[in-house]
Design an enzyme around this catalytic site. Structure first.
Site, PDB file in Angstrom:
ATOM      1  N   ASP A  43      83.986  73.965  49.737  1.00  0.00           N
ATOM      2  CA  ASP A  43      84.151  74.488  48.313  1.00  0.00           C
ATOM      3  C   ASP A  43      83.013  75.018  47.857  1.00  0.00           C
ATOM      4  O   ASP A  43      82.925  74.848  46.535  1.00  0.00           O
ATOM      5  CB  ASP A  43      84.992  73.199  47.525  1.00  0.00           C
ATOM      6  CG  ASP A  43      85.704  73.842  46.174  1.00  0.00           C
ATOM      7  OD1 ASP A  43      86.097  73.267  45.225  1.00  0.00           O
ATOM      8  OD2 ASP A  43      85.981  75.232  46.230  1.00  0.00           O
ATOM      9  N   LYS A  62      81.318  80.841  48.796  1.00  0.00           N
ATOM     10  CA  LYS A  62      82.329  81.333  49.579  1.00  0.00           C
ATOM     11  C   LYS A  62      81.967  81.941  51.007  1.00  0.00           C
ATOM     12  O   LYS A  62      82.315  81.943  52.002  1.00  0.00           O
ATOM     13  CB  LYS A  62      83.310  82.224  49.036  1.00  0.00           C
ATOM     14  CG  LYS A  62      84.030  81.631  47.823  1.00  0.00           C
ATOM     15  CD  LYS A  62      84.350  80.323  48.147  1.00  0.00           C
ATOM     16  CE  LYS A  62      84.557  79.531  46.668  1.00  0.00           C
ATOM     17  NZ  LYS A  62      84.493  77.793  46.948  1.00  0.00           N
ATOM     18  N   ASP A 113      89.043  75.733  50.486  1.00  0.00           N
ATOM     19  CA  ASP A 113      89.596  75.965  49.374  1.00  0.00           C
ATOM     20  C   ASP A 113      89.299  77.479  49.135  1.00  0.00           C
ATOM     21  O   ASP A 113      88.144  78.032  49.702  1.00  0.00           O
ATOM     22  CB  ASP A 113      88.813  75.209  48.185  1.00  0.00           C
ATOM     23  CG  ASP A 113      89.403  75.423  46.698  1.00  0.00           C
ATOM     24  OD1 ASP A 113      88.922  75.582  45.772  1.00  0.00           O
ATOM     25  OD2 ASP A 113      90.586  75.911  47.002  1.00  0.00           O
ATOM     26  N   ASN A 114      89.957  78.257  48.224  1.00  0.00           N
ATOM     27  CA  ASN A 114      89.798  79.663  47.636  1.00  0.00           C
ATOM     28  C   ASN A 114      89.769  80.562  48.937  1.00  0.00           C
ATOM     29  O   ASN A 114      89.083  81.508  48.761  1.00  0.00           O
ATOM     30  CB  ASN A 114      88.380  79.735  47.191  1.00  0.00           C
ATOM     31  CG  ASN A 114      88.387  78.507  45.962  1.00  0.00           C
ATOM     32  OD1 ASN A 114      87.445  77.812  46.268  1.00  0.00           O
ATOM     33  ND2 ASN A 114      89.080  78.803  45.055  1.00  0.00           N
ATOM     34  N   GLU A 166      93.529  77.296  40.722  1.00  0.00           N
ATOM     35  CA  GLU A 166      93.551  76.299  39.581  1.00  0.00           C
ATOM     36  C   GLU A 166      93.748  76.588  38.200  1.00  0.00           C
ATOM     37  O   GLU A 166      93.021  77.690  37.577  1.00  0.00           O
ATOM     38  CB  GLU A 166      92.168  75.545  39.803  1.00  0.00           C
ATOM     39  CG  GLU A 166      90.864  76.412  39.588  1.00  0.00           C
ATOM     40  CD  GLU A 166      90.432  76.762  40.893  1.00  0.00           C
ATOM     41  OE1 GLU A 166      91.014  76.725  41.952  1.00  0.00           O
ATOM     42  OE2 GLU A 166      89.079  76.792  40.891  1.00  0.00           O
TER      43      GLU A 166
HETATM   44  C1  LIG Z   1      72.718  77.526  50.527  1.00  0.00           C
HETATM   45  C2  LIG Z   1      73.939  77.732  49.942  1.00  0.00           C
HETATM   46  C3  LIG Z   1      74.908  77.038  50.457  1.00  0.00           C
HETATM   47  N1  LIG Z   1      74.787  75.714  50.417  1.00  0.00           N
HETATM   48  C4  LIG Z   1      75.251  74.807  49.391  1.00  0.00           C
HETATM   49  N2  LIG Z   1      74.807  73.744  49.552  1.00  0.00           N
HETATM   50  C5  LIG Z   1      75.055  72.836  48.566  1.00  0.00           C
HETATM   51  N3  LIG Z   1      75.525  72.957  47.383  1.00  0.00           N
HETATM   52  C6  LIG Z   1      76.029  74.448  47.185  1.00  0.00           C
HETATM   53  C7  LIG Z   1      75.840  75.389  48.149  1.00  0.00           C
HETATM   54  N4  LIG Z   1      76.387  76.277  47.675  1.00  0.00           N
HETATM   55  C8  LIG Z   1      76.853  76.194  46.708  1.00  0.00           C
HETATM   56  N5  LIG Z   1      76.642  74.876  46.335  1.00  0.00           N
HETATM   57  C9  LIG Z   1      77.325  74.222  45.157  1.00  0.00           C
HETATM   58  O1  LIG Z   1      78.645  74.360  45.214  1.00  0.00           O
HETATM   59  C10 LIG Z   1      79.303  74.911  43.959  1.00  0.00           C
HETATM   60  C11 LIG Z   1      79.874  76.206  44.158  1.00  0.00           C
HETATM   61  C12 LIG Z   1      81.171  76.396  44.006  1.00  0.00           C
HETATM   62  C13 LIG Z   1      81.375  77.837  44.470  1.00  0.00           C
HETATM   63  N6  LIG Z   1      82.776  77.838  44.220  1.00  0.00           N
HETATM   64  C14 LIG Z   1      83.317  79.143  43.634  1.00  0.00           C
HETATM   65  O2  LIG Z   1      82.594  80.093  43.498  1.00  0.00           O
HETATM   66  C15 LIG Z   1      84.902  79.183  43.364  1.00  0.00           C
HETATM   67  C16 LIG Z   1      85.252  80.173  42.173  1.00  0.00           C
HETATM   68  C17 LIG Z   1      86.480  80.329  41.985  1.00  0.00           C
HETATM   69  C18 LIG Z   1      86.700  81.360  41.114  1.00  0.00           C
HETATM   70  C19 LIG Z   1      87.980  82.017  41.102  1.00  0.00           C
HETATM   71  C20 LIG Z   1      88.573  83.252  40.569  1.00  0.00           C
HETATM   72  C21 LIG Z   1      87.683  83.640  39.494  1.00  0.00           C
HETATM   73  F1  LIG Z   1      87.969  84.509  38.651  1.00  0.00           F
HETATM   74  C22 LIG Z   1      86.439  82.996  39.044  1.00  0.00           C
HETATM   75  C23 LIG Z   1      85.851  82.136  40.019  1.00  0.00           C
HETATM   76  C24 LIG Z   1      87.349  79.285  42.053  1.00  0.00           C
HETATM   77  C25 LIG Z   1      86.921  78.311  43.046  1.00  0.00           C
HETATM   78  O3  LIG Z   1      87.822  77.062  43.235  1.00  0.00           O
HETATM   79  C26 LIG Z   1      85.724  78.399  43.369  1.00  0.00           C
HETATM   80  O4  LIG Z   1      85.302  76.965  44.189  1.00  0.00           O
HETATM   81  C27 LIG Z   1      78.275  74.497  42.974  1.00  0.00           C
HETATM   82  C28 LIG Z   1      78.389  75.735  41.766  1.00  0.00           C
HETATM   83  C29 LIG Z   1      77.049  74.987  43.720  1.00  0.00           C
HETATM   84  O5  LIG Z   1      75.757  74.600  43.000  1.00  0.00           O
HETATM   85 MG   LIG Z   2      87.297  76.196  44.825  1.00  0.00          MG
END
Ligand SMILES: CCCNc1ncnc2c1ncn2[C@@H]1O[C@H](/C=C/CNC(=O)c2cc(-c3ccc(F)cc3)cc(O)c2O)[C@H](C)[C@H]1O
Ligand SMILES: [Mg+2]
Length: 214
Positions: free
Chosen positions: A141, A144, A169-170, A199
């Site tokens: 999650d 993406k 997810d997503n 969600e």
């Molecule tokens: C080195 C990086 C990789 N490694 C990583 N290692 C550790 N942590 C990591 C890594 N990469 C990211 N993260 C963390 O995970 C989280 C990031 C989560 C991202 N989720 C989405 O972008 C999303 C968007 C929508 C959405 C749907 C419709 C819309 F209109 C708007 C938004 C819906 C959803 O259910 C979604 O989960 C957090 C913010 C971020 O710090």
């Molecule tokens: Mg998600």
């Protein structure tokens, strides 16, 4: 500039949820995000699908990529059997700080290890740092475009075994096209789509369950 959105969510949990009661933490976040401020938690439409897969797998070892505020961490950890462990990875310290408090409010801190850092850096160290040889369950999650590289890394590090279950997810919104193409066409996975809703909205989204065949 006041509190961040995750901090406002945390306040809503501390105000409305009962300490030590994971279900009330989940309900408080869902209420807040549905009626006050949307946030990207897996939510209460996809959440029961997550619950059913976790219950079916009943993992001894579980991994979550992208903790954010810890909503899905609580959903997963509340279902784990005694002695099972969930490792959740979050590289944003501010989100990790909120998540720790939400996980603690639910009383699940003993089942969860929250690791601050990037999944790409952590995954190769998991065997030595946690003595884990493989994961029974992985919830994806985070960003993406990182789903595919990270499961390839899990494969290369020998952290998946025959029967390991990935749940992403997503896969529709925002979408993970390269990941979907890979798990649906690779002979190493048996993949299945669970249609649901983004969600707290009426938009389509869903979860992809992929079983590693070894
Ligand atoms: C080195 C990086 C990789 N490694 C990583 N290692 C550790 N942590 C990591 C890594 N990469 C990211 N993260 C963390 O995970 C989280 C990031 C989560 C991202 N989720 C989405 O972008 C999303 C968007 C929508 C959405 C749907 C419709 C819309 F209109 C708007 C938004 C819906 C959803 O259910 C979604 O989960 C957090 C913010 C971020 O710090
Ligand atoms: Mg998600």
């Amino acid at each position: 500039t006041g509190l961040s959105r995750p901090q406002r969510m945390l306040k809503a949990v501390q105000k409305n949820a009962t300490k030590g009661d994971p279900q009330s933490v989940i309900a408080a976040i869902d209420y807040y995000c549905r009626h006050k401020e949307w946030a990207m938690n897996v939510g209460d439409d996809k959440g029961p699908i997550l619950d059913s897969v976790v219950s079916e797998v009943n993992p001894s070892t579980a991994l979550e990529l992208g903790t954010y505020c810890g909503y899905s961490t609580v959903r997963i950890a509340r279902l784990l059997s005694p002695g099972s462990k969930l490792i959740t990875v979050e590289f944003n310290p501010a989100y990790a700080a909120v998540a720790r408090q939400i996980i603690a409010h639910a009383g699940l801190q003993n089942k969860v290890t929250l690791v601050e850092g990037g999944s790409g850096d952590l995954i190769p160290k998991i065997k030595e740092q946690f003595g884990i040889t493989s994961f029974d369950f992985v919830f994806l999650d985070h960003w993406k475009d990182r789903y595919l590289p990270d499961i390839k890394l899990l494969e290369d590090c020998g952290l998946l075994k025959k029967g390991s279950v990935l749940l992403a997810d997503n896969v529709i919104c925002p979408g993970t096209p390269e990941y979907l193409e890979y798990v649906r066409n690779s002979p190493r996975y048996k993949s299945q789509y669970f249609q649901s809703y983004l969600e707290y909205t009426k938009a389509e989204d869903g979860l992809e369950k992929s079983v590693f065949l070894g």
